[in-house]
Design an enzyme around this catalytic site. Structure first.
Site, PDB file in Angstrom:
ATOM      1  N   LYS A  76      50.427   0.287  18.442  1.00 27.67           N
ATOM      2  CA  LYS A  76      49.152   0.397  18.140  1.00 27.67           C
ATOM      3  C   LYS A  76      48.144   1.379  18.948  1.00 27.67           C
ATOM      4  CE  LYS A  76      45.512  -1.715  16.279  1.00 27.67           C
ATOM      5  NZ  LYS A  76      44.347  -1.693  17.292  1.00 27.67           N
ATOM      6  N   GLU A 115      43.290   7.827  16.038  1.00 25.12           N
ATOM      7  CA  GLU A 115      42.123   7.590  15.242  1.00 25.12           C
ATOM      8  C   GLU A 115      41.011   8.331  16.126  1.00 25.12           C
ATOM      9  OE1 GLU A 115      41.369   3.234  15.060  1.00 25.12           O
ATOM     10  OE2 GLU A 115      39.663   3.669  15.727  1.00 25.12           O
TER      11      GLU A 115
END
Lengths: 292, 292, 292, 292
Positions: free
Chosen positions: C166, C173
């Protein structure tokens, strides 16, 4: 004054010599029997009159932490330990707390100068309480370069600030070297430029980019024209990494020094996994050939 | 020897003075009547005995190109034009071709040293044919710093190589300055460090990062402690941009110098459109607040 | 199956709802009385039949660590704790060790999806032992998007691997957003381009750069043409920083993601100390004006 | 409508096919006899009724410039030329000026989609005058993906804006790919992560980073687990370079896309001259070993 010095390697050995040349007495200890003056830390401590000053110059991490703990057992209130190695500044707080409990002072001291320090002197950056720094000032004066004290020595701040300043010094060093290196590569790539070494040498005086590192690059280019055969493989000591990690913790943008650090990582890779991924992606969408 | 000098601004005026101090005769021309020795280029040319040497020190681009063309009309075969301004190296090929048709020689010469050059001498990087460079050597010797010629002067290569080397010099300068600047910011951000100026000053002697730029930064920090009130706004001359563009044309990775260049662009933006886009995106997917 | 859920904020609340819609029983606890189903952790635990599964969805750091410790007191051997928050992966090893001593299982689970997750499902990345992951699979299946399990769920590896994945997801991102953002800025800067929003929208189908983030940028540009008035100020959660710090620890070059991170730092500065230093330096050597 | 298409390679050939499937008549010309419909440009022009529309799909640079010039000789006022290749946007102004003198219209059109375009449609970005864009709209509608026109087509602005938008699209693509690639490398480097492919696949739905490029990376990892044996060697088309050069000309900071570009340069070097210089420097000051 008297000084105990623990660790007599490439740095510590030369430092002992420079301090002695300045007229101080140094008792040196090292794991290697052939370079040491005494055979145990106990002997070293008992050879010094109180208040004692002991300079630790051993590898950062476990060796330094263990040495500091041992000194905590052997020294007395009023004595002083200086860590002159390349410890992470967070270790300094631990060392200081451990010794302070016993009334022993602690100063961290970043040391710059490499193999040239014996003759040129060492740049010194200290952290700690003023009275502790003062206690060791004769040693600092012996080690630092000739000239005004403030041009080769700083009491940078609280415990840890000396290693912090040295860490940043090394980070800057990464950036400086890479700036010259990029210029070297571009000049080398350009056909109309016939004398790359001559360009760097011509910058030695009078230009904005003149520096000691520039002089060293000229020297390297004289010894190995075009750097033919020099491997790109470049290791990195911890301090460049710590500098960027500290930048991140303190929200300081650090594109230049991090780029220089990443280029070192890259220099040690046979094959870049990231570029394998890019190549594979291009193969997927463009029908571009992927070399196998 | 005799020299004609066109352009007597901050750089050209000081250079005329330094060349005269070395015992040469300089006839200077400038658009500004109060600084010039003669009122027209014709007068300048007729005041020199053949073979003439004329140094052009006017802004790069159109002013330099027009001056070179005018000199092509006025000079004779065997004369020599030196462009000492900050021309792009691609202009040099044009200048050389135009003058060569008329038998006039051409040398490009990058000049470093800024306002300190009058006293310290100027770092010089030349491009051109050996016989043309030789013709102007007494002038180069007058301008360059004391010491061995090769430490302040280089015949870098073919026409254009002088400006190319100067361009790269300036690119390196961007990278060096930014490396120090990142270190300054990190030291300033860290609470345990109490004497940031002192750290930089302590690096002046004996350390790996010592340089003229370091000395200047210490000076700046003495004049303006903490750089309080100094604006981040930083312009960029063309040469940093050209360096990175040349790197791209020659497939040379240049992360450090480009990062320093981009930081200058950034320093001039009130609001970064890129970061507006990032902020807007985060608002879209995360329900993060977007400041308006 | 039954699930205890601790933390019913923006994320946890929606997740409880999505799990219930899938037919499972969820007992929720939160500090805020108005959203919780039970008033104490004890009540939550006693409402579940063994072997129990409890999902922790509270802020990373101290709140998560304390919650895990409390559960260690309340649960029984064979029960399972899932940390679905944004914990640093190094915390997972601590949690796992603490619970394993008591025979309680532990799974870390990175959760992506933001405010869209309730409807679209959440991307899930787990770390832990296979039998523990298996125990919670019905919950994972309820939370993940429709479609094949492997397109919205992964058992990434050992304890910590879920949060690690994650973390990397978030680092990626940062890089993706900044790539679009740089393109946005360049298109906006170029006069011949009249319809910047239209360009992004035209990339929505059929192009190489199509993505969900692209769609969101189009949406943002529709809502706020030209992003007029959007502040550049952008915070950063810990995960971007952790990603770059991990890259450094593992000697992985990470120029793109670090550049995106540094740009966020920059967006929050009124005045860049680094650029103040550059400006001051230029003032020193070039006589360039320094804005005050 | 009728269309002449010049250049029937990997892109042009598929585009002819897609336009025909939409019910238009296409007369194709190529240097390769086996794929072309007519044997000369003259034949192609005479096969079309006025006002003619001719799509040029040949390599950028000289081939495109020569083809446009030839069409200037063959076509008549009211006809239209579309350059769908990867021309630099500065060439568009030249093409437009040359054709406008003869009353012939010009539109530049960036085309994205690669080998997937035949089935999925092509993303189209146009520059030019509205009446010219309108004239070719049936062809644009045939080429673009299904769905609303604005999600696969944009009239981006004046002549050149189409290629400009395509150039920026490709620059963004570099950045996106490298962001995923850095994440791939970090996940691969971390021992606790056991299923790197699974992580990327789990991001396919519901996460912030989902995209077509992500899907392709999953596909690549399925075909070549761990990308074993894939070479890092990655070429670059001109458009990534142009994007960064344009950023520099327009003072737009572009750290992410430039980093991705530099990484490609790096991937093609056996030995980095810059890192050779860094290694040599370290050898000079530190007595560090230099690998030869």
């Amino acid at each position: 004054m008297q000084l105990g010095m623990i660790g007599l390697g490439k740095m510590g050995g030369n430092m002992r010599e420079r301090i002695r040349r300045a007229g101080h007495e140094v008792i040196g200890y090292d794991l290697a029997p052939d370079v040491r003056d005494v055979d145990t830390l106990e002997e070293l401590v008992s050879g010094l009159s109180a208040p004692r000053t002991v300079w630790v110059m051993v590898p950062a991490g476990k060796p330094t932490r263990e040495t500091v703990s041992q000194l905590g057992e052997l020294l007395e209130p009023g004595d002083l330990v200086i860590d002159g190695g390349n410890s992470h500044f967070k270790d300094d707080a631990l060392h200081d707390a451990e010794l302070a409990e016993k009334g022993i002072g602690y100063v961290d001291c970043g040391v710059s100068g490499g193999i040239w320090g014996l003759e040129n002197g060492y740049g010194l950056m200290c952290g700690g309480r003023p009275e502790h720094v003062e206690q060791a000032m004769p040693i600092f004066d012996a080690l630092r370069p000739e000239g005004p004290r403030e041009e080769g020595f700083v009491h940078a701040g609280d415990v840890g600030a000396g290693h912090y300043a040295k860490m940043v010094h090394n980070g800057i060093e990464y950036g400086l070297m890479h700036a010259y290196a990029e210029g070297f590569e571009l000049l080398t790539a350009k056909e109309i430029v016939k004398d790359v070494k001559g360009c760097f040498q011509a910058w030695s005086r009078g230009t904005v980019v003149r520096s000691w590192l520039l002089d060293l690059l000229v020297k390297a280019l004289e010894e190995t024209p075009g750097l033919e055969g020099v491997s790109e493989y470049t290791t990195d000591s911890g301090e460049g990494r710590w500098t960027v990690q500290e930048a991140i913790e303190n929200a300081v943008p650090m594109p230049v020094i991090s780029a220089a650090l990443f280029a070192r990582f890259n220099s040690r890779q046979e094959n870049s996994p990231a570029m394998q991924a890019v190549a594979a992606l291009r193969g997927q969408f463009g029908g571009h050939d992927v070399k196998m």
